[in-house]
Design a protein around this motif. Structure first.
Motif, PDB file in Angstrom:
ATOM      1  N   LYS A   1       0.813  -1.213   0.031  1.00  0.00           N
ATOM      2  CA  LYS A   1       0.087   0.076  -0.064  1.00  0.00           C
ATOM      3  C   LYS A   1       0.793   1.401  -0.023  1.00  0.00           C
ATOM      4  O   LYS A   1       1.996   1.231   0.374  1.00  0.00           O
ATOM      5  CB  LYS A   1      -0.864  -0.317   1.248  1.00  0.00           C
ATOM      6  N   ASN A   2       0.224   2.262  -0.599  1.00  0.00           N
ATOM      7  CA  ASN A   2       1.127   3.688  -0.356  1.00  0.00           C
ATOM      8  C   ASN A   2       0.575   4.215   0.821  1.00  0.00           C
ATOM      9  O   ASN A   2      -0.502   3.990   1.338  1.00  0.00           O
ATOM     10  CB  ASN A   2       0.902   4.423  -1.771  1.00  0.00           C
ATOM     11  N   LEU A   3       1.119   5.505   0.965  1.00  0.00           N
ATOM     12  CA  LEU A   3       0.678   6.321   2.182  1.00  0.00           C
ATOM     13  C   LEU A   3      -0.866   6.694   2.148  1.00  0.00           C
ATOM     14  O   LEU A   3      -1.435   6.689   3.032  1.00  0.00           O
ATOM     15  CB  LEU A   3       1.550   7.562   2.554  1.00  0.00           C
ATOM     16  N   LEU A   4      -1.147   7.201   0.911  1.00  0.00           N
ATOM     17  CA  LEU A   4      -2.446   7.542   0.627  1.00  0.00           C
ATOM     18  C   LEU A   4      -3.532   6.545   0.856  1.00  0.00           C
ATOM     19  O   LEU A   4      -4.597   6.543   1.546  1.00  0.00           O
ATOM     20  CB  LEU A   4      -2.694   8.217  -0.885  1.00  0.00           C
ATOM     21  N   GLU A   5      -3.169   5.375   0.555  1.00  0.00           N
ATOM     22  CA  GLU A   5      -4.083   4.060   0.639  1.00  0.00           C
ATOM     23  C   GLU A   5      -4.342   3.871   2.103  1.00  0.00           C
ATOM     24  O   GLU A   5      -5.338   3.496   2.616  1.00  0.00           O
ATOM     25  CB  GLU A   5      -3.604   2.939  -0.236  1.00  0.00           C
ATOM     26  N   ALA A   6      -3.265   3.802   2.518  1.00  0.00           N
ATOM     27  CA  ALA A   6      -2.962   3.500   4.209  1.00  0.00           C
ATOM     28  C   ALA A   6      -3.629   4.228   4.978  1.00  0.00           C
ATOM     29  O   ALA A   6      -4.366   3.960   6.051  1.00  0.00           O
ATOM     30  CB  ALA A   6      -1.591   3.255   4.603  1.00  0.00           C
ATOM     31  N   ASP A   7      -3.823   5.524   4.624  1.00  0.00           N
ATOM     32  CA  ASP A   7      -4.644   6.846   5.330  1.00  0.00           C
ATOM     33  C   ASP A   7      -4.228   6.580   6.959  1.00  0.00           C
ATOM     34  O   ASP A   7      -5.183   6.828   7.637  1.00  0.00           O
ATOM     35  CB  ASP A   7      -5.866   6.624   5.051  1.00  0.00           C
ATOM     36  N   LEU A   8      -3.177   6.563   7.236  1.00  0.00           N
ATOM     37  CA  LEU A   8      -3.091   6.244   8.783  1.00  0.00           C
ATOM     38  C   LEU A   8      -3.299   7.485   9.754  1.00  0.00           C
ATOM     39  O   LEU A   8      -3.721   7.471  10.832  1.00  0.00           O
ATOM     40  CB  LEU A   8      -1.516   6.026   9.004  1.00  0.00           C
ATOM     41  N   ARG A   9      -3.145   8.758   9.038  1.00  0.00           N
ATOM     42  CA  ARG A   9      -3.541   9.817   9.769  1.00  0.00           C
ATOM     43  C   ARG A   9      -5.176   9.908  10.294  1.00  0.00           C
ATOM     44  O   ARG A   9      -5.368  10.309  11.145  1.00  0.00           O
ATOM     45  CB  ARG A   9      -3.379  11.326   9.051  1.00  0.00           C
ATOM     46  N   LYS A  10      -5.728   9.522   9.128  1.00  0.00           N
ATOM     47  CA  LYS A  10      -7.501   9.633   9.240  1.00  0.00           C
ATOM     48  C   LYS A  10      -7.637   8.512  10.251  1.00  0.00           C
ATOM     49  O   LYS A  10      -8.550   8.696  11.284  1.00  0.00           O
ATOM     50  CB  LYS A  10      -7.957   9.372   8.053  1.00  0.00           C
ATOM     51  N   GLN A  11      -7.082   7.118  10.154  1.00  0.00           N
ATOM     52  CA  GLN A  11      -7.662   6.210  10.883  1.00  0.00           C
ATOM     53  C   GLN A  11      -7.069   5.815  12.357  1.00  0.00           C
ATOM     54  O   GLN A  11      -7.663   5.735  13.359  1.00  0.00           O
ATOM     55  CB  GLN A  11      -7.000   4.681  10.115  1.00  0.00           C
ATOM     56  N   PHE A  12      -5.656   6.577  12.666  1.00  0.00           N
ATOM     57  CA  PHE A  12      -5.222   6.420  13.784  1.00  0.00           C
ATOM     58  C   PHE A  12      -4.576   7.587  14.269  1.00  0.00           C
ATOM     59  O   PHE A  12      -4.140   7.868  15.441  1.00  0.00           O
ATOM     60  CB  PHE A  12      -3.963   5.298  13.716  1.00  0.00           C
ATOM     61  N   ASN A  13      -4.567   8.855  13.659  1.00  0.00           N
ATOM     62  CA  ASN A  13      -4.293  10.033  13.895  1.00  0.00           C
ATOM     63  C   ASN A  13      -2.695  10.060  14.235  1.00  0.00           C
ATOM     64  O   ASN A  13      -2.077  10.755  15.303  1.00  0.00           O
ATOM     65  CB  ASN A  13      -4.731  10.717  15.293  1.00  0.00           C
ATOM     66  N   VAL A  14      -1.872   9.178  13.423  1.00  0.00           N
ATOM     67  CA  VAL A  14      -0.644   8.790  13.576  1.00  0.00           C
ATOM     68  C   VAL A  14       0.068   9.571  12.338  1.00  0.00           C
ATOM     69  O   VAL A  14      -0.408   9.379  11.192  1.00  0.00           O
ATOM     70  CB  VAL A  14       0.063   7.658  13.763  1.00  0.00           C
ATOM     71  N   VAL A  15       1.307  10.058  12.169  1.00  0.00           N
ATOM     72  CA  VAL A  15       1.959  10.438  10.913  1.00  0.00           C
ATOM     73  C   VAL A  15       3.436   9.619  10.880  1.00  0.00           C
ATOM     74  O   VAL A  15       3.964   9.625  11.722  1.00  0.00           O
ATOM     75  CB  VAL A  15       2.187  11.759  11.134  1.00  0.00           C
TER      76      VAL A  15
END
Length: 218
Positions: free
Chosen positions: A162-176
């Motif tokens: 996956k790429n960073l956009l697909e993973a969307d960790l900021r939205k899902q977990f509020n992490v960067v």
């Protein structure tokens, strides 16, 4: 070329010796100091400079030129010595004063006397140990502030490809994801289109709670 930072380590117990030798091995010039002449003698060939003196003595501090150091690490076991050394370093305008605290009360007093950073070696090691125990992916764990942490993790299997956009960790977990090590390369603030590889190491910043949520999900 800028000159290398100069470090002094006051108090050569296990923590102080480890800090001093690590800095020395990294190529920095280090002054080690302890009241115990025996300890000083054993380190005389391992550190750039090592001296025996009482860190509570203002005159002794001036004799070693403590005010000329960029960073002083105070690792004294004795509370009075630690606090007095902190105050003397502050009076001599040391830019960075790092104090190894015994407890929260010690930490509070050290900050009021001028400590710029307080560490709890046993507590911090406990946090790292727990992170390794509860996470299959965590490689390291770093405190940035009271509630802000950075973890270094091997890419979870669910993110590989996956790429960073697909993973969307900021939205899902509020992490960067602030950096990625891919083989010998390091990408700081990686591109949103970067695709995670299985052996990548990810450096992720967030609150303790958000990082815990991220870990539990993978």
């Amino acid at each position: 070329m800028a000159s290398k930072r100069q470090f002094a380590v006051l108090g050569l117990g296990r923590f102080g010796i480890s800090a001093a030798l690590t800095l020395e091995n990294m190529g920095y010039e280090v002054l080690g100091a302890d009241m115990d002449a025996g300890i000083v003698s054993t380190l005389s060939e391992k550190l750039s400079h090592v001296v025996s003196f009482d860190m509570r003595d203002a005159r002794a501090m001036d004799q070693v030129g403590i005010g000329s150091f960029d960073t002083v690490i105070i690792a004294a076991k004795n509370l009075e010595a630690s606090l007095m050394a902190t105050m003397l370093c502050k009076e001599r305008h040391v830019p960075e004063i790092v104090v190894k605290a015994i407890d929260e009360r010690h930490a509070e007093m050290a900050r009021s006397l001028g400590a710029t950073k307080v560490i709890f070696s046993e507590r911090d090691m406990a946090k790292r140990t727990v992170m390794h125990l509860v996470s299959d992916n965590a490689v390291d764990y770093i405190d940035i502030d009271a509630n802000i942490k950075v973890i270094k993790v091997v890419t979870p299997k669910a993110l590989v490809g996956k790429n960073l956009l697909e993973a969307d960790l900021r939205k899902q977990f509020n992490v960067v994801v602030i950096a990625i090590r891919h083989g010998s390369e390091v990408f700081v603030t990686p591109s949103p289109t970067y695709r995670f590889a299985a052996a990548d190491c990810l450096y992720i910043i967030g609150t303790e709670a958000s990082l815990a949520s991220f870990e539990q999900s993978f």
